[in-house]
Design a protein around this motif. Structure first.
Motif, PDB file in Angstrom:
ATOM      1  N   GLY A   1       0.782  -1.236   0.000  1.00 23.36           N
ATOM      2  CA  GLY A   1       0.000   0.000   0.000  1.00 23.36           C
ATOM      3  C   GLY A   1       0.811   1.283   0.000  1.00 23.36           C
TER       4      GLY A   1
ATOM      5  N   PRO B   1      -4.281  -1.178   3.254  1.00 26.22           N
ATOM      6  CA  PRO B   1      -5.021  -1.317   1.993  1.00 26.22           C
ATOM      7  C   PRO B   1      -4.119  -0.945   0.826  1.00 26.22           C
ATOM      8  CG  PRO B   1      -5.750   0.642   3.191  1.00 26.22           C
ATOM      9  CD  PRO B   1      -4.765  -0.063   4.080  1.00 26.22           C
TER      10      PRO B   1
ATOM     11  N   ASP C   1      -5.864   1.936  -4.827  1.00 32.85           N
ATOM     12  CA  ASP C   1      -6.554   1.430  -6.022  1.00 32.85           C
ATOM     13  C   ASP C   1      -6.553   2.417  -7.185  1.00 32.85           C
ATOM     14  OD1 ASP C   1      -8.329   3.128  -4.894  1.00 32.85           O
ATOM     15  OD2 ASP C   1      -9.755   1.596  -4.246  1.00 32.85           O
TER      16      ASP C   1
END
Ligand code: SF4
Ligand code: SF4
Length: 305
Positions: A152, A186, A189
């Motif tokens: 991440g 995370p 994206d």
């Protein structure tokens, strides 16, 4: 008289849940890394390599060290004004210093985790012994760029560098493997690369060729290695021009360098016309000292790079 039942334990006295323990360990690791000089710290479960399927099985964490459960990716900034002088002795020294610091950090973190009872292992930031070795096999046994992406810290840009929100590609990386299961970060994206093609336009070897169908460009490793060989001969390796010109990174705001693109794009032509162009004087001044202009006669005679 009835025996009084024991008072319920206070919350803080209850044995912590495993998830809480792992969260606490993660916080400890982040603090340790920050205190030891890390600018970026990210965590990835090793399953991410298998789920993504992008990395060949032999190059995944468990192939390199089977007990691994979590990868810890660590990054250190390469300050932009020094990167802008590349190729120079300043940039070379910064590169060498960041490599030493990263290896030291990874070594220290590995031993810190071992002392806490979590077996760990680290992969040094660069894994080749000579240019000859790279010529024979220009591939690393483990990719820190992929590890940092899965942890991440950023996304991979057209230039094949990891782009981070903080420093763009001006960051050096190292990876620590541990058998501790730690809460993951995370993944990012949204692509950070804006496909501006500055890296491709400024690459002195034309090693980066943008693709209309994807972010990551075609990359000519042999051409980039040729540049490495030339700069090693002059003792001012690495090149890093593709990291210098990338517009991504908050470091640009810190250094007030958000409007430097025109200067980067015109540098080659301007200096070819006038090597003393005043616009580039601070960089060309630094480049004149501490490095040779070409291979020494002795190196040429002995066939050294
Ligand atoms: S390091 Fe230099 S030669 Fe290699 S791709 Fe980047 S700009 Fe091109
Ligand atoms: S210079 Fe532009 S195209 Fe190249 S990696 Fe950075 S954002 Fe992407």
């Amino acid at each position: 008289m009835a025996t009084p039942s024991p008072a319920p334990p206070k919350v803080s006295q209850r044995p912590p849940q495993k998830g809480n323990q792992n969260q606490a360990l993660k916080k400890r690791i982040i603090k340790f890394c920050r205190d030891h000089g890390a600018d970026l710290v990210g965590f990835a479960p090793v399953e991410r390599w298998d789920e993504a399927g992008e990395v060949a099985p032999d190059f995944r964490p468990r192939a390199v060290w089977p007990p691994a459960k979590t990868m810890i990716a660590l990054g250190m900034e390469m300050p932009l004004p020094i990167v802008e002088t590349t190729p120079s002795i300043l940039h070379k020294e910064l590169y060498d210093t960041s490599n030493r610091e990263l290896d030291q950090l990874a070594y220290d973190l590995t031993r810190f985790l071992n002392r806490l009872g979590h077996a760990s292992f680290f992969f040094p930031r660069d894994g080749y012994g000579s240019l000859k070795a790279l010529r024979e096999n220009n591939l690393a046994a483990f990719s820190h760029v992929m590890a940092a992406q899965y942890a991440g810290l950023g996304t991979i840009g057209a230039s094949h560098n990891l782009l981070t929100a903080e420093f763009g590609p001006r960051v050096r990386l190292v990876s620590v493997f541990t058998e501790a299961s730690l809460p993951p970060n995370p993944m990012i994206d949204k692509e950070l690369c804006i496909k501006c093609s500055a890296c491709a336009k400024c690459c002195p070897k034309g090693a980066i060729r943008m693709r209309p169908d994807q972010v990551i460009a075609d990359y000519d490793k042999a051409a980039c290695l040729e540049m490495t060989e030339e700069l090693t001969a002059r003792r001012c390796y690495p090149c890093g021009i593709c990291t210098k010109v990338c517009p991504i990174g908050k470091d640009r705001s810190l250094y007030k360098r958000t409007k430097a693109m025109k200067k980067y794009l015109q540098e080659g032509a301007a200096l070819a016309k006038n090597p003393d162009d005043p616009e580039y004087k601070s960089w060309t001044h630094v480049r004149k000292y501490g490095v040779s202009k070409s291979r020494s006669p002795k190196d040429q005679k002995e066939g050294n790079p």
